[in-house]
Design a protein around this motif. Structure first.
Motif, short mmCIF file in Angstrom:
data_model
loop_
_atom_site.label_atom_id
_atom_site.label_comp_id
_atom_site.label_asym_id
_atom_site.label_seq_id
_atom_site.Cartn_x
_atom_site.Cartn_y
_atom_site.Cartn_z
N PRO A 7 0.83 -1.21 0.00
CA PRO A 7 0.00 0.00 0.00
C PRO A 7 0.86 1.25 0.00
O PRO A 7 1.80 1.38 0.79
N GLN A 8 0.58 2.15 -0.91
CA GLN A 8 1.28 3.42 -0.93
C GLN A 8 0.39 4.49 -1.51
O GLN A 8 -0.60 4.20 -2.20
N LEU A 9 0.72 5.73 -1.23
CA LEU A 9 -0.06 6.85 -1.73
C LEU A 9 0.20 7.05 -3.21
O LEU A 9 1.29 6.77 -3.70
N PRO A 10 -0.81 7.53 -3.94
CA PRO A 10 -0.62 7.73 -5.39
C PRO A 10 0.34 8.88 -5.67
O PRO A 10 0.60 9.73 -4.81
N LEU A 11 0.86 8.88 -6.88
CA LEU A 11 1.72 9.97 -7.33
C LEU A 11 0.90 11.27 -7.34
O LEU A 11 -0.15 11.33 -7.95
N GLN B 27 5.00 9.39 4.09
CA GLN B 27 3.58 9.22 3.73
C GLN B 27 2.67 9.68 4.86
O GLN B 27 1.61 10.27 4.60
N HIS B 28 3.06 9.42 6.10
CA HIS B 28 2.30 9.97 7.22
C HIS B 28 2.23 11.49 7.11
O HIS B 28 1.17 12.11 7.31
N MET B 29 3.36 12.11 6.79
CA MET B 29 3.41 13.56 6.70
C MET B 29 2.55 14.06 5.53
O MET B 29 1.86 15.08 5.64
N MET B 30 2.60 13.35 4.42
CA MET B 30 1.79 13.74 3.26
C MET B 30 0.30 13.71 3.60
O MET B 30 -0.46 14.62 3.20
N GLU B 31 -0.12 12.70 4.33
CA GLU B 31 -1.53 12.63 4.73
C GLU B 31 -1.88 13.71 5.74
O GLU B 31 -2.97 14.28 5.71
N PHE B 32 -0.94 14.00 6.64
CA PHE B 32 -1.17 15.09 7.59
C PHE B 32 -1.38 16.41 6.85
O PHE B 32 -2.16 17.27 7.30
N LEU B 33 -0.70 16.59 5.73
CA LEU B 33 -0.79 17.84 4.98
C LEU B 33 -2.06 17.95 4.14
O LEU B 33 -2.30 18.99 3.53
N ARG B 34 -2.84 16.90 4.06
CA ARG B 34 -4.12 16.98 3.33
C ARG B 34 -5.11 17.78 4.18
O ARG B 34 -5.36 17.44 5.34
N PRO B 35 -5.69 18.83 3.64
CA PRO B 35 -6.62 19.65 4.43
C PRO B 35 -7.84 18.85 4.89
O PRO B 35 -8.26 17.89 4.23
N ILE B 36 -8.39 19.23 6.01
CA ILE B 36 -9.63 18.63 6.50
C ILE B 36 -10.80 19.19 5.70
O ILE B 36 -10.94 20.40 5.55
N GLU B 37 -11.61 18.30 5.17
CA GLU B 37 -12.80 18.74 4.43
C GLU B 37 -13.98 18.87 5.40
O GLU B 37 -14.16 18.03 6.29
N VAL B 38 -14.75 19.90 5.24
CA VAL B 38 -15.94 20.10 6.06
C VAL B 38 -17.10 20.43 5.13
O VAL B 38 -17.21 21.54 4.60
N ASP B 39 -17.93 19.42 4.85
CA ASP B 39 -19.11 19.60 4.02
C ASP B 39 -20.19 18.67 4.56
O ASP B 39 -20.00 18.00 5.58
#
Length: 511
Positions: free
Chosen positions: A21-25, A401-413
């Motif tokens: 398992p890995q994050l996409p490009l 990869q942990h850091m990349m996911e941390f950098l994904r903004p939180i969505e609020v909808d």
């Protein structure tokens, strides 16, 4: 790599078996405000101290061509001592032509590197003379390991760029091995790479071989850069001849340069962080000015490598609180001059162990909070940079990869707020069978590569492997999954012909 191995890799990659398992490009952005450890007044105080160093103490430049260029631009030069004094007006004028953002385009445009702004890129470790894995132990760098480590960098999407010689292939002639490593970078990956700029020849070879891989001329590459280099300053306040020549060659051909002082507090710089930052800043600005005098507008990065030493032994230390603070503060200085920023997460641990992980993570947080654009040595660094480690590479990929996911903004909808689901689940109930959960369970959370979340009994029954042992299995599996990127046979032949010609011109030197 042999054709049968390529086919086996391709067959595995296309099989039904689940891949690692890995994050996409994707292009990674840092959406959060940069952390500010220093006030604006403190930043200006460091700037003023740097100007004092440049104007009154000077920088040694061991390169005749560079001395003449700086003197022509108005700098005070003592040719006998090879010392240059820059006034602040010359520095300010040179900074006007720098670029705040730019791109590096390798042979696969999908792997384009964006430097500056809020984009963050991670690279493979570069430069160690040794290599290590848990099965074969520590050994001298060699071409077989070099190629396997580059394959791992290609396989993992979160490694955006190849460093300069992930391990030195010491069995090859020292004066021409850079050609073989460039060839491996260009054929085993389709990513951009950091080339060696120890002198004009090595720099120009890397530029020329990347141009061949892209089907471009050197003039076309000048307007469309693809490679970068690190110019390591011999701190305190010295640019040696080869590094200066490499810097000027890269700038002349429009390729990226990261001017990076090596300021270890207590050894190569003052023991205080403010003093080390002032020295770092002066040295970095000197190299940046030189790039712009060679070629106004040449792409250049503000590089920082400030940490401390163990004052009991003099040994370098990395991943310390001081190192993390330096990573953040250096980002503030880079933004003061509107420049892209190169930084590093390092560790002094001799093993892929808990120390190696927590020191790296400490420095990585500093790099991210400081809004680094190029996080160099991000995967595989061990033993203070003396060893490239297979297991550490895997553990670092996990942290990146942990850091990349941390950098994904939180969505609020509406979908994320889940009010319908909250209304359907009774007090004291659970959300496991809720449609909102079932629609999202496969992608709701980051799926780790290394972490094991089994209970103790199940973990023990499965072999009781710790994270380092699991990392061994993962790098071996990643090499099985690796697929070599396609290359036009005519381009490959042209690269081979270039290598053969240059090796003949250079001559053979003992490894």
């Amino acid at each position: 790599m042999s054709e049968p191995r390529r086919r086996r890799s391709a067959d595995r990659a296309g099989s039904k078996a689940a891949a690692i398992p890995q994050l996409p490009l994707r292009r990674v952005r840092n959406p959060y405000p940069p952390m500010a450890l220093l006030s604006e007044d403190q930043i200006e105080a460091i700037h003023e101290a740097s100007m004092h160093i440049l104007e009154n103490f000077g920088i040694e430049l061991m390169n005749v061509r560079g001395l003449s260029l700086l003197e022509k631009a108005g700098a005070k030069v003592d040719h006998a001592s090879q010392t240059v004094w820059l006034d602040r007006g010359l520095v300010a004028e040179a900074l006007k032509s720098t670029q705040s953002t730019y791109r590096l385009t390798p042979r696969n445009p999908e792997r384009t590197i964006h430097l500056g702004g809020d984009t963050i890129n991670f690279t493979l470790v570069a430069g160690p003379p040794n290599v290590h894995d848990m099965e074969r132990g520590r050994r001298a760098g060699n071409y077989r390991d070099y190629c396997d480590l580059v394959r791992l960098a290609q396989h993992f999407n979160c490694i955006h760029m190849i460093g300069n010689q992930v391990c030195a292939p010491i069995e090859m002639p020292a004066n021409s091995r850079h050609l073989d490593t460039y060839f491996a970078n260009l054929t085993l990956t389709d990513k951009s790479f950091h080339l060696s700029a120890i002198g004009r020849g090595r720099a120009l070879d890397g530029i020329a071989m990347m141009a061949i891989s892209r089907g471009l001329t050197l003039d076309q590459m000048r307007d469309d850069p693809a490679v970068t280099t690190i110019i390591s300053v011999n701190s305190p306040r010295r640019f040696d001849e080869a590094m200066a020549e490499g810097l000027m060659t890269m700038a002349e051909y429009g390729q990226s340069v990261a001017v990076t002082p090596f300021t270890l507090m207590g050894a190569m710089s003052p023991v205080t962080l403010a003093g080390a930052l002032a020295q770092q800043n002066a040295e970095a600005l000197f190299g940046i000015v030189l790039t712009q005098l060679v070629h106004p507008g040449a792409p250049v990065m503000y590089g920082a490598f400030t940490s401390n030493v163990d004052m009991r032994s003099g040994a370098p230390a990395f991943g310390t609180p001081e190192n993390a603070k330096a990573n953040i503060a250096s980002g503030q200085l880079a933004r003061r001059y509107n420049l892209p920023y190169r930084t590093t997460p390092g560790s002094a641990s001799n093993a892929a162990d808990a120390q190696g992980t927590y020191e790296t993570m400490m420095a990585l947080w500093g790099a991210v909070l400081g809004h680094g654009n190029l996080v160099y040595h991000a995967a595989g660094w061990q033993e203070g940079g003396l060893t490239a480690s297979y297991e550490k590479l895997i553990l670092d990929v996990e942290m990146i990869q942990h850091m990349m996911e941390f950098l994904r903004p939180i969505e609020v909808d509406d979908g994320e707020l889940a009010l319908d689901a909250l209304g359907r689940v009774p007090t004291g109930g659970h959300f496991f069978g809720e449609p909102h959960t079932l629609e999202r369970y496969a992608s709701a959370f980051y799926q780790p590569m290394v972490s094991n979340w089994q209970n103790y009994e199940a973990w023990q029954e499965a072999g009781g492997l710790d994270a380092t042992a699991r990392a061994t299995l993962l790098w071996k599996r990643a090499l099985e999954e690796y697929v070599e990127p396609a290359m036009d046979p005519a381009i490959r032949e042209e690269l081979e012909a270039y290598m053969a010609k240059r090796k003949e011109e250079i001559g053979v030197e003992e490894p």
